[in-house]
Scaffold this active site. Structure first.
Site, PDB file in Angstrom:
ATOM      1  N   ASP A  80       0.842  -1.203   0.000  1.00  0.00           N
ATOM      2  CA  ASP A  80       0.000   0.000   0.000  1.00  0.00           C
ATOM      3  C   ASP A  80       0.880   1.258   0.000  1.00  0.00           C
ATOM      4  O   ASP A  80       0.367   2.376  -0.050  1.00  0.00           O
ATOM      5  CB  ASP A  80      -1.022  -0.004   1.151  1.00  0.00           C
ATOM      6  CG  ASP A  80      -0.391  -0.048   2.518  1.00  0.00           C
ATOM      7  OD1 ASP A  80       0.849  -0.135   2.623  1.00  0.00           O
ATOM      8  OD2 ASP A  80      -1.149  -0.007   3.521  1.00  0.00           O
ATOM      9  N   SER A  81       2.203   1.066  -0.030  1.00  0.00           N
ATOM     10  CA  SER A  81       3.122   2.178  -0.315  1.00  0.00           C
ATOM     11  C   SER A  81       2.795   2.780  -1.682  1.00  0.00           C
ATOM     12  O   SER A  81       3.254   3.881  -1.990  1.00  0.00           O
ATOM     13  CB  SER A  81       4.574   1.688  -0.284  1.00  0.00           C
ATOM     14  OG  SER A  81       4.751   0.573  -1.138  1.00  0.00           O
TER      15      SER A  81
ATOM     16  N   ASP B 152      -0.927  -6.202   0.270  1.00  0.00           N
ATOM     17  CA  ASP B 152      -1.362  -5.562   1.509  1.00  0.00           C
ATOM     18  C   ASP B 152      -2.872  -5.426   1.557  1.00  0.00           C
ATOM     19  O   ASP B 152      -3.491  -4.982   0.580  1.00  0.00           O
ATOM     20  CB  ASP B 152      -0.792  -4.126   1.578  1.00  0.00           C
ATOM     21  CG  ASP B 152       0.606  -4.068   2.158  1.00  0.00           C
ATOM     22  OD1 ASP B 152       1.021  -5.028   2.828  1.00  0.00           O
ATOM     23  OD2 ASP B 152       1.281  -3.038   1.941  1.00  0.00           O
TER      24      ASP B 152
ATOM     25  N   LYS C 122      -1.075  -9.448   3.388  1.00  0.00           N
ATOM     26  CA  LYS C 122      -0.285  -8.880   4.487  1.00  0.00           C
ATOM     27  C   LYS C 122      -1.145  -7.936   5.308  1.00  0.00           C
ATOM     28  O   LYS C 122      -1.835  -7.081   4.749  1.00  0.00           O
ATOM     29  CB  LYS C 122       0.963  -8.168   3.955  1.00  0.00           C
ATOM     30  CG  LYS C 122       1.814  -7.531   5.064  1.00  0.00           C
ATOM     31  CD  LYS C 122       3.244  -7.279   4.641  1.00  0.00           C
ATOM     32  CE  LYS C 122       3.505  -6.065   3.800  1.00  0.00           C
ATOM     33  NZ  LYS C 122       3.130  -4.761   4.401  1.00  0.00           N
TER      34      LYS C 122
ATOM     35  N   GLU D   7      -1.116  -5.471   8.985  1.00  0.00           N
ATOM     36  CA  GLU D   7      -0.267  -4.815   9.978  1.00  0.00           C
ATOM     37  C   GLU D   7      -0.852  -5.008  11.365  1.00  0.00           C
ATOM     38  O   GLU D   7      -2.026  -4.724  11.596  1.00  0.00           O
ATOM     39  CB  GLU D   7      -0.175  -3.311   9.681  1.00  0.00           C
ATOM     40  CG  GLU D   7       0.467  -3.004   8.337  1.00  0.00           C
ATOM     41  CD  GLU D   7       0.610  -1.506   8.081  1.00  0.00           C
ATOM     42  OE1 GLU D   7       0.272  -0.697   8.980  1.00  0.00           O
ATOM     43  OE2 GLU D   7       1.051  -1.146   6.979  1.00  0.00           O
TER      44      GLU D   7
ATOM     45  N   GLU E 283       9.533  -4.015  10.258  1.00  0.00           N
ATOM     46  CA  GLU E 283       9.953  -2.721   9.699  1.00  0.00           C
ATOM     47  C   GLU E 283      10.498  -1.832  10.807  1.00  0.00           C
ATOM     48  O   GLU E 283       9.835  -1.619  11.831  1.00  0.00           O
ATOM     49  CB  GLU E 283       8.760  -2.035   8.999  1.00  0.00           C
ATOM     50  CG  GLU E 283       9.116  -0.641   8.466  1.00  0.00           C
ATOM     51  CD  GLU E 283       8.124  -0.056   7.483  1.00  0.00           C
ATOM     52  OE1 GLU E 283       7.167  -0.757   7.085  1.00  0.00           O
ATOM     53  OE2 GLU E 283       8.313   1.111   7.105  1.00  0.00           O
TER      54      GLU E 283
HETATM   55  O1  KIV Z   1       3.652  -1.084   1.448  1.00  0.00           O
HETATM   56  C1  KIV Z   1       4.844  -1.429   1.451  1.00  0.00           C
HETATM   57  O2  KIV Z   1       5.635  -1.174   0.527  1.00  0.00           O
HETATM   58  C2  KIV Z   1       5.323  -2.186   2.608  1.00  0.00           C
HETATM   59  C3  KIV Z   1       6.805  -2.380   2.724  1.00  0.00           C
HETATM   60  C4  KIV Z   1       7.464  -1.113   3.121  1.00  0.00           C
HETATM   61  C5  KIV Z   1       7.146  -3.468   3.655  1.00  0.00           C
HETATM   62  O3  KIV Z   1       4.530  -2.596   3.432  1.00  0.00           O
HETATM   63 NA    NA Z   2       2.482  -1.659   3.290  1.00  0.00          NA
END
Ligand code: KIV
Ligand code: NA
EC number: 2.1.2.11
Length: 266
Positions: free
Chosen positions: A45-46, A84, A112, A114, A181
């Site tokens: 989600d980056s 994510d 994924k 969090e 992280e």
């Molecule tokens: O969203 C993302 O790119 C991430 C990484 C920084 C691990 O969760």
């Molecule tokens: Na992320």
């Protein structure tokens, strides 16, 4: 099924071979990363920041995650795709299942989330329903407003103890993968040894079972002009993106990345 599976990742950990992971948001970069030998593609989600230009990951929707997962799937050549679940898309068990189905049906092989031990029931239900889970711990960017900024996590005895306990609880609940992280290198190494499932690090030192970076960061691209300490520009000295990806894979595999300077002390 992709060529790289959860079993492959477990075998790499057992052999002591480092796992390579990069974010991917589209088909072309996914293909290039695969051709460089990257084992795991993270549809992170980056993308809210590096693709959409948002100032955090919070505005990203699950529909957008599914869209980019489909893009990556079409470029993929055998990597394991992890997607994510976006901010607030797993606030209830019901939402977690429905939204995991969305991204799995779009092409993810793993989701994924969090958080820590409080998500153990969700991890168990997902695994029971055929969805492997990667748990993202330490600095969890979706909680930036709770954490008060993007800060190193797991410093001090109480926080370190909590992180260790969470890792073990999530492994017991059936998590397939952990991601740490921005936690002190020593603690990340300790947790990696304490669990049997693979642990991927970003800003977590060289002692984890694998590494991940945001692809724009490792290519030296930045919207904000600020680059986190744990990032290395792999484009430096290379003449193509393909070569930069290959340099990243080589550096992670031979242990030269991350160096001590990319990590954090306790
Ligand atoms: O969203 C993302 O790119 C991430 C990484 C920084 C691990 O969760
Ligand atoms: Na992320």
């Amino acid at each position: 099924m992709p060529d790289v599976t959860v079993t492959t990742l477990q075998e790499l950990k057992q052999k002591g071979e480092k796992i390579t992971m990069l974010t991917a948001y589209d088909a072309t970069f996914a293909r290039a990363a695969c051709q460089a030998g990257v084992e795991v593609l993270l549809v992170g989600d980056s993308l809210g920041m590096v693709v959409q230009g948002q100032d955090s990951t919070l505005p990203v929707t699950i529909q957008e995650m599914a869209y980019h997962t489909g893009c990556v799937k079409r470029g993929n050549q055998g990597a394991l795709i992890v997607t994510d679940l976006s901010f607030m898309s797993y606030a209830t068990l019901e939402q977690t299942l429905v939204n995991s189905a969305l991204v799995m049906q779009a092409g993810a092989h793993m989701v994924k989330l969090e958080g820590g031990a409080s998500l153990a029931p969700a991890v168990q239900r997902l695994a029971e329903n055929g969805v492997p889970v990667c748990m993202h711990m330490g600095l969890t960017p979706q909680s930036v407003n709770v954490l008060g900024g993007y800060k190193v996590q797991g410093r001090g005895d109480a926080q370190a103890r909590q992180l260790r306990a969470d890792a073990i609880a999530l492994e017991q609940a059936g998590a397939a993968l952990l991601l740490l992280e921005c936690v002190p290198s020593e603690l990340a190494a300790e947790i990696s040894q304490a669990v049997r499932i693979p642990v991927i690090g970003i800003g977590a030192g060289a002692g984890t079972d694998g590494q991940v970076l945001v692809v724009h960061d490792m290519l030296g691209l930045s919207l904000t002009g600020r680059t986190p300490k744990f990032v290395k520009n792999f484009m430096a000295g290379q003449t193509s993106i393909q070569a930069a990806f290959e340099a990243y894979v080589t550096a992670v595999k031979d242990g030269s990345f991350p160096a001590a300077e990319h990590g954090f002390s306790a």
